[in-house]
Design an enzyme around this catalytic site. Sequence first.
Site, PDB file in Angstrom:
ATOM      1  N   LYS A 103       0.873  -1.191   0.000  1.00 52.81           N
ATOM      2  CA  LYS A 103       0.000   0.000   0.000  1.00 52.81           C
ATOM      3  C   LYS A 103       0.897   1.225   0.000  1.00 52.81           C
ATOM      4  O   LYS A 103       2.031   1.166   0.491  1.00 52.81           O
ATOM      5  CB  LYS A 103      -0.891  -0.002   1.247  1.00 52.81           C
ATOM      6  CG  LYS A 103      -2.105   0.885   1.130  1.00 52.81           C
ATOM      7  CD  LYS A 103      -3.274   0.193   0.460  1.00 52.81           C
ATOM      8  CE  LYS A 103      -4.377   1.161   0.124  1.00 52.81           C
ATOM      9  NZ  LYS A 103      -5.623   0.472  -0.276  1.00 52.81           N
ATOM     10  N   ASP A 141      -6.768   4.258  -4.884  1.00 47.76           N
ATOM     11  CA  ASP A 141      -7.484   4.243  -3.598  1.00 47.76           C
ATOM     12  C   ASP A 141      -8.053   5.662  -3.489  1.00 47.76           C
ATOM     13  O   ASP A 141      -8.218   6.336  -4.528  1.00 47.76           O
ATOM     14  CB  ASP A 141      -6.511   3.888  -2.451  1.00 47.76           C
ATOM     15  CG  ASP A 141      -7.234   3.645  -1.115  1.00 47.76           C
ATOM     16  OD1 ASP A 141      -7.696   2.533  -0.887  1.00 47.76           O
ATOM     17  OD2 ASP A 141      -7.340   4.595  -0.304  1.00 47.76           O
TER      18      ASP A 141
HETATM   19  N1  LIG Z   1     -11.103   1.983  -5.211  1.00 48.03           N
HETATM   20  C1  LIG Z   1     -11.018   0.706  -4.867  1.00 48.03           C
HETATM   21  O1  LIG Z   1     -10.944  -0.177  -5.733  1.00 48.03           O
HETATM   22  C2  LIG Z   1     -11.047   0.293  -3.454  1.00 48.03           C
HETATM   23  C3  LIG Z   1     -11.275   1.192  -2.441  1.00 48.03           C
HETATM   24  N2  LIG Z   1     -11.407   0.754  -1.158  1.00 48.03           N
HETATM   25  C4  LIG Z   1     -11.700   1.676  -0.069  1.00 48.03           C
HETATM   26  O2  LIG Z   1     -12.957   2.298  -0.318  1.00 48.03           O
HETATM   27  C5  LIG Z   1     -12.970   3.610   0.269  1.00 48.03           C
HETATM   28  C6  LIG Z   1     -13.344   4.624  -0.794  1.00 48.03           C
HETATM   29  O3  LIG Z   1     -12.362   4.588  -1.821  1.00 48.03           O
HETATM   30  P1  LIG Z   1     -12.647   5.146  -3.292  1.00 48.03           P
HETATM   31  O4  LIG Z   1     -14.101   5.142  -3.557  1.00 48.03           O
HETATM   32  O5  LIG Z   1     -11.729   4.438  -4.184  1.00 48.03           O
HETATM   33  O6  LIG Z   1     -12.117   6.632  -3.151  1.00 48.03           O
HETATM   34  P2  LIG Z   1     -12.624   7.956  -3.886  1.00 48.03           P
HETATM   35  O7  LIG Z   1     -11.534   8.928  -3.722  1.00 48.03           O
HETATM   36  O8  LIG Z   1     -13.132   7.640  -5.228  1.00 48.03           O
HETATM   37  O9  LIG Z   1     -13.867   8.367  -2.981  1.00 48.03           O
HETATM   38  C7  LIG Z   1     -13.739   8.595  -1.618  1.00 48.03           C
HETATM   39  C8  LIG Z   1     -15.041   9.107  -1.082  1.00 48.03           C
HETATM   40  O10 LIG Z   1     -14.963   9.195   0.332  1.00 48.03           O
HETATM   41  C9  LIG Z   1     -15.245  10.514   0.747  1.00 48.03           C
HETATM   42  N3  LIG Z   1     -14.349  10.818   1.855  1.00 48.03           N
HETATM   43  C10 LIG Z   1     -13.005  10.842   1.847  1.00 48.03           C
HETATM   44  N4  LIG Z   1     -12.534  11.199   3.043  1.00 48.03           N
HETATM   45  C11 LIG Z   1     -13.599  11.378   3.807  1.00 48.03           C
HETATM   46  C12 LIG Z   1     -13.762  11.753   5.160  1.00 48.03           C
HETATM   47  N5  LIG Z   1     -12.718  12.029   5.951  1.00 48.03           N
HETATM   48  N6  LIG Z   1     -15.040  11.828   5.628  1.00 48.03           N
HETATM   49  C13 LIG Z   1     -16.083  11.533   4.816  1.00 48.03           C
HETATM   50  N7  LIG Z   1     -15.981  11.191   3.543  1.00 48.03           N
HETATM   51  C14 LIG Z   1     -14.754  11.124   3.059  1.00 48.03           C
HETATM   52  C15 LIG Z   1     -14.957  11.388  -0.456  1.00 48.03           C
HETATM   53  O11 LIG Z   1     -15.714  12.581  -0.405  1.00 48.03           O
HETATM   54  C16 LIG Z   1     -15.392  10.476  -1.592  1.00 48.03           C
HETATM   55  O12 LIG Z   1     -16.772  10.553  -1.771  1.00 48.03           O
HETATM   56  C17 LIG Z   1     -11.610   3.786   0.892  1.00 48.03           C
HETATM   57  O13 LIG Z   1     -11.660   3.351   2.244  1.00 48.03           O
HETATM   58  C18 LIG Z   1     -10.735   2.821   0.112  1.00 48.03           C
HETATM   59  O14 LIG Z   1      -9.585   2.427   0.854  1.00 48.03           O
HETATM   60  C19 LIG Z   1     -11.332  -0.576  -0.852  1.00 48.03           C
HETATM   61  C20 LIG Z   1     -11.090  -1.499  -1.811  1.00 48.03           C
HETATM   62  C21 LIG Z   1     -10.837  -1.132  -3.170  1.00 48.03           C
HETATM   63  O1  LIG Z   2      -6.626  -2.879  -6.912  1.00 50.31           O
HETATM   64  C1  LIG Z   2      -5.714  -2.788  -6.119  1.00 50.31           C
HETATM   65  O2  LIG Z   2      -4.596  -3.239  -6.273  1.00 50.31           O
HETATM   66  C2  LIG Z   2      -5.884  -2.042  -4.826  1.00 50.31           C
HETATM   67  C3  LIG Z   2      -7.211  -2.049  -4.212  1.00 50.31           C
HETATM   68  C4  LIG Z   2      -7.074  -1.488  -2.843  1.00 50.31           C
HETATM   69  O3  LIG Z   2      -6.329  -0.557  -2.619  1.00 50.31           O
HETATM   70  C5  LIG Z   2      -7.784  -2.097  -1.756  1.00 50.31           C
HETATM   71  O4  LIG Z   2      -8.215  -3.236  -1.892  1.00 50.31           O
HETATM   72  O5  LIG Z   2      -7.894  -1.474  -0.683  1.00 50.31           O
END
Ligand SMILES: NC(=O)C1=CN([C@@H]2O[C@H](COP(=O)(O)OP(=O)(O)OC[C@H]3O[C@@H](n4cnc5c(N)ncnc54)[C@H](O)[C@@H]3O)[C@@H](O)[C@H]2O)C=CC1
Ligand SMILES: O=C(O)CCC(=O)C(=O)O
Length: 445
Positions: free
Chosen positions: A125, A165
């Site tokens: 990460k 992420d």
């Molecule tokens: N993108 C992916 O494939 C994956 C993402 N995740 C997790 O999912 C979560 C969201 O990631 P993504 O959708 O990719 O990111 P993104 O950047 O596309 O969206 C993040 C969202 O969370 C909100 N946010 C961020 N910080 C915040 C805070 N302090 N309080 C309230 N809202 C907040 C933002 O406004 C946005 O709507 C994270 O925890 C990430 O680690 C987990 C597995 C895979």
């Molecule tokens: O697709 C990836 O390698 C990362 C996804 C990720 O950051 C997560 O599973 O939290």
Amino acid sequence: MSYVSSVFQRIKVRNANEPEFLQAVEEVFKSLEPVLEKHPEYISANILERITEPERQIIFRVSWVDDQGVLQINRGFRIQFNGALGPYKGGLRFHPSVYIGIIKFLGFEQIFKNALTGLPIGSGKGGSDFDPKGKSDGEVMRFCQSFMTELYRHIGPDVDVPAGDIGVGGREIGYLYGQYRRIKGVFENGVLTGKGLSYGGSLVRTQATGYGLIYFVDEMLKHNNKVLQGKTVVISGSGNVAIYACQKATALGAKVIAMSDSNGYIYDENGIDLPLVRQLKEVERKRIRSYLNFHPEAQYIEGCKNIWSIKCDIALPCATQNDISLENAKTLVANGVIAVGEGANMPCTNEAINYFLENKILLAPAKAANAGGVATSALEMSQNSMRYYWTFEEIETKLKNIMVTIHSNAAAASSEYGFGYNLVAGANIAGFKKVADAMMAQGNY
Ligand SMILES: NC(=O)C1=CN([C@@H]2O[C@H](COP(=O)(O)OP(=O)(O)OC[C@H]3O[C@@H](n4cnc5c(N)ncnc54)[C@H](O)[C@@H]3O)[C@@H](O)[C@H]2O)C=CC1
Ligand SMILES: O=C(O)CCC(=O)C(=O)O
């Protein structure tokens, strides 16, 4: 004091200023007592202390020039946490809250999640305290180029494969890959996942985490003689995971009534207008409150945490860590929630998790429920190695099968070790055993 508690005390001392990392370790360790009882060989091999110490941690300076010509300095991180199962794999987070403790908790969770996918990926990460919010495309590009100018020497398709992420989506991956290619002088696109479709990206990767979450929740509901159809759903966040969870939940007959960003949330009792949210968030990069310009009948409430006071059947925290506190959990339970699906990483505090479990709420833990993203990244790596592309349908079928298998493996591990149907314990145990066995086989590294 039990063996697990005594190891945890040592880990606490060694990582004293990293509360998020300690929270993640404590949550996993809570499930491991019966595993260690049955497998004392893990104790003699000191697996617990080894698995909580990253193989490698890289911290570096990232300097870049903003649009005013001022030189800005950020801190970059990459943690190569555990390579026992395959190349280090995991996303990059760009957010001002990033420090080593956040990257370590995410990398630690990634060990077990990646193991659960059944695919050959280790855990890594990374990220930076850079805040992409409000930055121009040019500033984001110059930041990404500078970030990769250091990172490139530590990664590679068989070494370490970063992805997105929070704050890192298709635009950032494109800039990062462009700089990697420029420095290395090779078309080695297996080095990153989440790429654009024109240069090696995989179909379904954009949707994978959100879709996978819904497949997992659907499976968990079915296992308990319940259905997704007709349920009301509240989703925190409006980023990648939240948007595609909303899309798939709606397609399967649920009604999503609220979504948020870090400023506040929208409540639309008619069901969220997802094409509008996508336009506002994915294209225009606006705040979610602008939803009301098009739907004045909806409500916008300032303060993102209050979203958990909305009555719903299913809660899907898809924003960030520690989003659902014990207080939020109590409100959700009092309002009749039946299931919680963790789309974000560690979105519930440990106290909230315990409260849900004590109250027999179905809880889909992050390391299982959001594994569809990294699983599809691993499928992107396979396609890049083969120099071939699978169709959307082929990949979605593989994703669905992976989520169903993760659910059944977690349920089986939970039952085998005396936890009944507890997917939190089951996911921890199934992921841990796979990595621990690989570590045992590879000697005392
Ligand atoms: N993108 C992916 O494939 C994956 C993402 N995740 C997790 O999912 C979560 C969201 O990631 P993504 O959708 O990719 O990111 P993104 O950047 O596309 O969206 C993040 C969202 O969370 C909100 N946010 C961020 N910080 C915040 C805070 N302090 N309080 C309230 N809202 C907040 C933002 O406004 C946005 O709507 C994270 O925890 C990430 O680690 C987990 C597995 C895979
Ligand atoms: O697709 C990836 O390698 C990362 C996804 C990720 O950051 C997560 O599973 O939290």
